[in-house]
Design a protein around this motif. Structure first.
Motif, PDB file in Angstrom:
ATOM      1  N   LEU A  17     -20.443  74.556  -1.447  1.00 39.72           N
ATOM      2  CA  LEU A  17     -19.870  74.026  -2.685  1.00 39.72           C
ATOM      3  C   LEU A  17     -19.761  75.142  -3.741  1.00 39.72           C
ATOM      4  O   LEU A  17     -18.747  75.260  -4.433  1.00 39.72           O
ATOM      5  N   GLY A  24     -12.160  78.997  -5.557  1.00 41.22           N
ATOM      6  CA  GLY A  24     -11.082  78.173  -6.100  1.00 41.22           C
ATOM      7  C   GLY A  24     -10.695  78.670  -7.485  1.00 41.22           C
ATOM      8  O   GLY A  24      -9.516  78.918  -7.774  1.00 41.22           O
ATOM      9  N   HIS A  55     -11.250  80.893   0.097  1.00 45.55           N
ATOM     10  CA  HIS A  55     -11.179  79.472  -0.269  1.00 45.55           C
ATOM     11  C   HIS A  55     -10.771  78.640   0.943  1.00 45.55           C
ATOM     12  O   HIS A  55     -11.335  77.587   1.212  1.00 45.55           O
ATOM     13  N   ILE A  63     -14.813  70.712   4.839  1.00 49.65           N
ATOM     14  CA  ILE A  63     -14.302  69.515   5.535  1.00 49.65           C
ATOM     15  C   ILE A  63     -15.183  69.203   6.748  1.00 49.65           C
ATOM     16  O   ILE A  63     -15.526  68.043   7.010  1.00 49.65           O
ATOM     17  N   ILE A  95      -9.826  65.545  -3.374  1.00 46.05           N
ATOM     18  CA  ILE A  95      -9.871  67.015  -3.373  1.00 46.05           C
ATOM     19  C   ILE A  95      -9.302  67.548  -2.058  1.00 46.05           C
ATOM     20  O   ILE A  95      -8.455  68.447  -2.040  1.00 46.05           O
ATOM     21  N   THR A  96      -9.755  66.946  -0.932  1.00 45.13           N
ATOM     22  CA  THR A  96      -9.341  67.441   0.390  1.00 45.13           C
ATOM     23  C   THR A  96      -7.863  67.184   0.662  1.00 45.13           C
ATOM     24  O   THR A  96      -7.146  68.083   1.106  1.00 45.13           O
ATOM     25  N   GLY A  99      -5.840  69.399  -1.533  1.00 48.40           N
ATOM     26  CA  GLY A  99      -6.004  70.759  -1.026  1.00 48.40           C
ATOM     27  C   GLY A  99      -5.148  71.008   0.206  1.00 48.40           C
ATOM     28  O   GLY A  99      -4.496  72.056   0.315  1.00 48.40           O
ATOM     29  N   LEU A 100      -5.128  70.017   1.117  1.00 48.37           N
ATOM     30  CA  LEU A 100      -4.314  70.157   2.330  1.00 48.37           C
ATOM     31  C   LEU A 100      -2.832  70.270   1.984  1.00 48.37           C
ATOM     32  O   LEU A 100      -2.100  71.076   2.554  1.00 48.37           O
ATOM     33  N   VAL A 103      -2.192  73.689   0.814  1.00 48.97           N
ATOM     34  CA  VAL A 103      -2.113  74.616   1.963  1.00 48.97           C
ATOM     35  C   VAL A 103      -0.708  74.554   2.562  1.00 48.97           C
ATOM     36  O   VAL A 103      -0.077  75.587   2.809  1.00 48.97           O
ATOM     37  N   LYS A 105       1.965  73.637   1.053  1.00 49.08           N
ATOM     38  CA  LYS A 105       2.859  74.242   0.052  1.00 49.08           C
ATOM     39  C   LYS A 105       2.952  75.763   0.228  1.00 49.08           C
ATOM     40  O   LYS A 105       4.001  76.372   0.043  1.00 49.08           O
ATOM     41  N   ASN A 106       1.846  76.354   0.652  1.00 52.11           N
ATOM     42  CA  ASN A 106       1.821  77.813   0.814  1.00 52.11           C
ATOM     43  C   ASN A 106       2.443  78.283   2.124  1.00 52.11           C
ATOM     44  O   ASN A 106       2.606  79.484   2.325  1.00 52.11           O
ATOM     45  N   VAL A 125      -7.252  70.266  -9.268  1.00 51.76           N
ATOM     46  CA  VAL A 125      -8.191  70.807 -10.266  1.00 51.76           C
ATOM     47  C   VAL A 125      -8.886  69.688 -11.039  1.00 51.76           C
ATOM     48  O   VAL A 125     -10.098  69.758 -11.271  1.00 51.76           O
TER      49      VAL A 125
HETATM   50  C1  HEM Z   1     -15.195  70.895  -3.718  1.00 53.22           C
HETATM   51  C2  HEM Z   1     -14.243  71.537  -3.079  1.00 53.22           C
HETATM   52  C3  HEM Z   1     -13.136  72.349  -3.762  1.00 53.22           C
HETATM   53  C4  HEM Z   1     -13.116  72.960  -4.978  1.00 53.22           C
HETATM   54  C5  HEM Z   1     -14.224  72.997  -6.033  1.00 53.22           C
HETATM   55  C6  HEM Z   1     -11.791  73.593  -5.119  1.00 53.22           C
HETATM   56  C7  HEM Z   1     -11.368  74.283  -6.257  1.00 53.22           C
HETATM   57  C8  HEM Z   1     -10.104  74.817  -6.400  1.00 53.22           C
HETATM   58  C9  HEM Z   1      -9.612  75.430  -7.625  1.00 53.22           C
HETATM   59  C10 HEM Z   1     -10.383  75.518  -8.937  1.00 53.22           C
HETATM   60  C11 HEM Z   1      -8.344  75.880  -7.375  1.00 53.22           C
HETATM   61  C12 HEM Z   1      -7.415  76.646  -8.339  1.00 53.22           C
HETATM   62  C13 HEM Z   1      -6.314  75.778  -8.775  1.00 53.22           C
HETATM   63  C14 HEM Z   1      -5.300  76.580  -9.607  1.00 53.22           C
HETATM   64  O1  HEM Z   1      -5.025  77.712  -9.336  1.00 53.22           O
HETATM   65  O2  HEM Z   1      -4.768  75.958 -10.524  1.00 53.22           O
HETATM   66  C15 HEM Z   1      -8.067  75.561  -6.002  1.00 53.22           C
HETATM   67  C16 HEM Z   1      -6.873  75.889  -5.400  1.00 53.22           C
HETATM   68  C17 HEM Z   1      -6.636  75.577  -4.096  1.00 53.22           C
HETATM   69  N1  HEM Z   1      -7.448  74.871  -3.233  1.00 53.22           N
HETATM   70 FE1  HEM Z   1      -9.238  74.123  -3.605  1.00 53.22          FE
HETATM   71  N2  HEM Z   1     -11.054  73.378  -3.988  1.00 53.22           N
HETATM   72  C18 HEM Z   1     -11.844  72.625  -3.133  1.00 53.22           C
HETATM   73  C19 HEM Z   1     -11.524  72.169  -1.903  1.00 53.22           C
HETATM   74  C20 HEM Z   1     -10.360  72.523  -1.268  1.00 53.22           C
HETATM   75  C21 HEM Z   1     -10.022  72.082   0.068  1.00 53.22           C
HETATM   76  C22 HEM Z   1     -10.902  71.163   0.931  1.00 53.22           C
HETATM   77  C23 HEM Z   1      -8.823  72.667   0.367  1.00 53.22           C
HETATM   78  C24 HEM Z   1      -8.004  72.576   1.629  1.00 53.22           C
HETATM   79  C25 HEM Z   1      -8.040  71.611   2.452  1.00 53.22           C
HETATM   80  C26 HEM Z   1      -8.413  73.443  -0.797  1.00 53.22           C
HETATM   81  C27 HEM Z   1      -7.226  74.174  -0.897  1.00 53.22           C
HETATM   82  C28 HEM Z   1      -6.796  74.807  -2.028  1.00 53.22           C
HETATM   83  C29 HEM Z   1      -5.509  75.511  -2.118  1.00 53.22           C
HETATM   84  C30 HEM Z   1      -4.490  75.684  -1.011  1.00 53.22           C
HETATM   85  C31 HEM Z   1      -5.412  75.981  -3.418  1.00 53.22           C
HETATM   86  C32 HEM Z   1      -4.233  76.708  -4.063  1.00 53.22           C
HETATM   87  C33 HEM Z   1      -4.354  78.164  -3.949  1.00 53.22           C
HETATM   88  C34 HEM Z   1      -3.017  78.775  -4.420  1.00 53.22           C
HETATM   89  O3  HEM Z   1      -2.061  78.691  -3.675  1.00 53.22           O
HETATM   90  O4  HEM Z   1      -3.013  79.273  -5.522  1.00 53.22           O
HETATM   91  N3  HEM Z   1      -9.364  73.339  -1.777  1.00 53.22           N
HETATM   92  N4  HEM Z   1      -9.142  74.910  -5.426  1.00 53.22           N
END
Ligand code: HEM
Length: 147
Positions: A17, A24, A55, A63, A95-96, A99-100, A103, A105-106, A125
């Protein structure tokens, strides 16, 4: 879950975490702006692709841990989930799933309109911030996942 297992699990969960949150926020240019990346040993926090792929790696572990805990405690051991447990579970799902989608999107194969990307990012966020604040409240008031 046996005592030793749950201590070990809790340790891995907290480290995951911490690192997933750190990486993130590493996607945002904040660590350089506030000189955190200038601290010796923290320069990597300013390298987008390092925090980005870390990340992703932490997301896979995250997951995996959530799925393992769900199957072990809820499906196999029929654990009664508390209200705060359900709330955290729902936040993890948002969140998951967001987030997926980020992913996907990228990936080069898929085009997401700028508005969809902004909405996905805001969902990701804001659900992260709600989870971190709620997790802190649960810690302070000793609210357990188990009923
Ligand atoms: C507690 C778990 C998580 C936290 C605290 C977290 C936190 C963050 C934060 C703060 C950002 C930045 C957002 C921004 O740039 O505006 C971010 C981006 C992202 N997160 Fe997470 N995340 C978590 C779990 C996940 C999971 C499970 C996935 C995938 C399945 C994921 C995929 C991504 C992706 C792809 C980005 C965008 C990165 C980019 O293209 O700039 N995250 N996450």
């Amino acid at each position: 879950m046996k005592q030793n297992d749950s201590v070990f699990f809790r340790y891995i969960y907290l480290v995951t975490l911490f690192l997933i949150t750190l990486t993130g926020f590493g996607a945002m240019p904040i660590f350089k702006r506030y000189y955190i990346a200038d601290i010796p040993g923290f320069g990597w926090l300013d390298k987008f692709y390092v925090t980005h792929y870390m990340h992703y790696f932490m997301a896979i572990i995250f997951i995996g841990l959530i799925f393992y805990a769900f199957v072990r405690n809820v499906v196999l051991e029929k654990m009664k989930v508390s209200l705060s447990g359900y709330i955290r579970g729902i936040m993890f799902s948002i969140i998951t799933i967001s987030g997926l989608f980020l992913v996907i999107k990228n990936l080069n194969c898929c085009y997401f309109s700028p508005n969809i990307v902004i909405i996905l990012d805001l969902i990701h966020v804001s659900s992260v911030m709600m989870f971190l604040i709620f997790a802190l409240i649960c810690l302070i008031f000793k609210l357990k996942w188990k009923k």
